[in-house]
Design a protein around this motif. Structure first.
Motif, PDB file in Angstrom:
ATOM      1  N   ASP A   7       0.115  -0.110 -12.157  1.00  0.00           N
ATOM      2  CA  ASP A   7       0.383   0.465 -10.843  1.00  0.00           C
ATOM      3  C   ASP A   7      -0.075   1.923 -10.739  1.00  0.00           C
ATOM      4  OD1 ASP A   7       2.352   1.685 -12.345  1.00  0.00           O
ATOM      5  OD2 ASP A   7       4.017   0.762 -11.251  1.00  0.00           O
ATOM      6  N   PRO A  27      -6.698  -5.217  -3.455  1.00  0.00           N
ATOM      7  CA  PRO A  27      -5.310  -5.511  -3.090  1.00  0.00           C
ATOM      8  C   PRO A  27      -5.252  -6.467  -1.902  1.00  0.00           C
ATOM      9  CG  PRO A  27      -5.671  -3.149  -3.306  1.00  0.00           C
ATOM     10  CD  PRO A  27      -7.008  -3.802  -3.409  1.00  0.00           C
ATOM     11  N   SER A  61      -1.502  -8.979  -6.205  1.00  0.00           N
ATOM     12  CA  SER A  61      -0.919  -7.696  -5.803  1.00  0.00           C
ATOM     13  C   SER A  61      -1.359  -7.369  -4.382  1.00  0.00           C
ATOM     14  CB  SER A  61      -1.376  -6.575  -6.739  1.00  0.00           C
ATOM     15  OG  SER A  61      -0.959  -5.311  -6.242  1.00  0.00           O
ATOM     16  N   GLU A  63      -0.763  -4.142  -3.400  1.00  0.00           N
ATOM     17  CA  GLU A  63      -0.758  -2.682  -3.434  1.00  0.00           C
ATOM     18  C   GLU A  63      -1.943  -2.081  -4.177  1.00  0.00           C
ATOM     19  OE1 GLU A  63       2.991  -1.038  -4.648  1.00  0.00           O
ATOM     20  OE2 GLU A  63       4.038  -2.813  -3.906  1.00  0.00           O
TER      21      GLU A  63
END
Length: 116
Positions: A7, A27, A61, A63
């Motif tokens: 992340d 993403p 994901s 993000e």
């Protein structure tokens, strides 16, 4: 083992073009086994699962960039080191301890996706 993106990713996309397996996605992007591989239709994965290679799968994901573990070979058979990790400006492409594979398994996965 496969590589994962942490992340800490800044979504710069430097890694995407470097991946010989097209295992890295933006993403919130759907992905398929057939993307930039020789896979098509119903296939059996190296771990024995039957999947539709052409099916769009949910994003891993929403993000940050992500690596599809089933498509990551750590660049074995292509390069001496994982190219995503070598170009990442923030060092967020790291070994995925949850998906440990031998060099033989990684090379077998490469052949599965691309032929010999």
């Amino acid at each position: 083992m496969a590589i994962k993106i942490t992340d800490e990713c800044i979504n710069c996309d430097a890694c995407v073009a470097e991946c010989p397996n097209n295992a890295i996605y933006e993403p919130d992007s759907e992905w398929s086994y057939s993307d930039e591989t020789s896979l098509s239709g119903e296939v059996t994965t190296p771990d024995g699962r039957t999947v539709d290679a052409d099916a769009e799968n949910e994003p891993i994901s929403d993000e940050f960039y992500f690596i599809v573990t089933d498509k990551c070979t750590e660049c074995k058979g292509f390069h001496d080191e994982p190219q995503c990790a070598s170009v990442c400006p923030v060092d967020c492409c790291v070994p995925d301890e949850d998906h440990v594979e031998t060099e033989e398994e990684l090379l077998s996965k490469k052949v599965w996706m691309h032929g010999e």
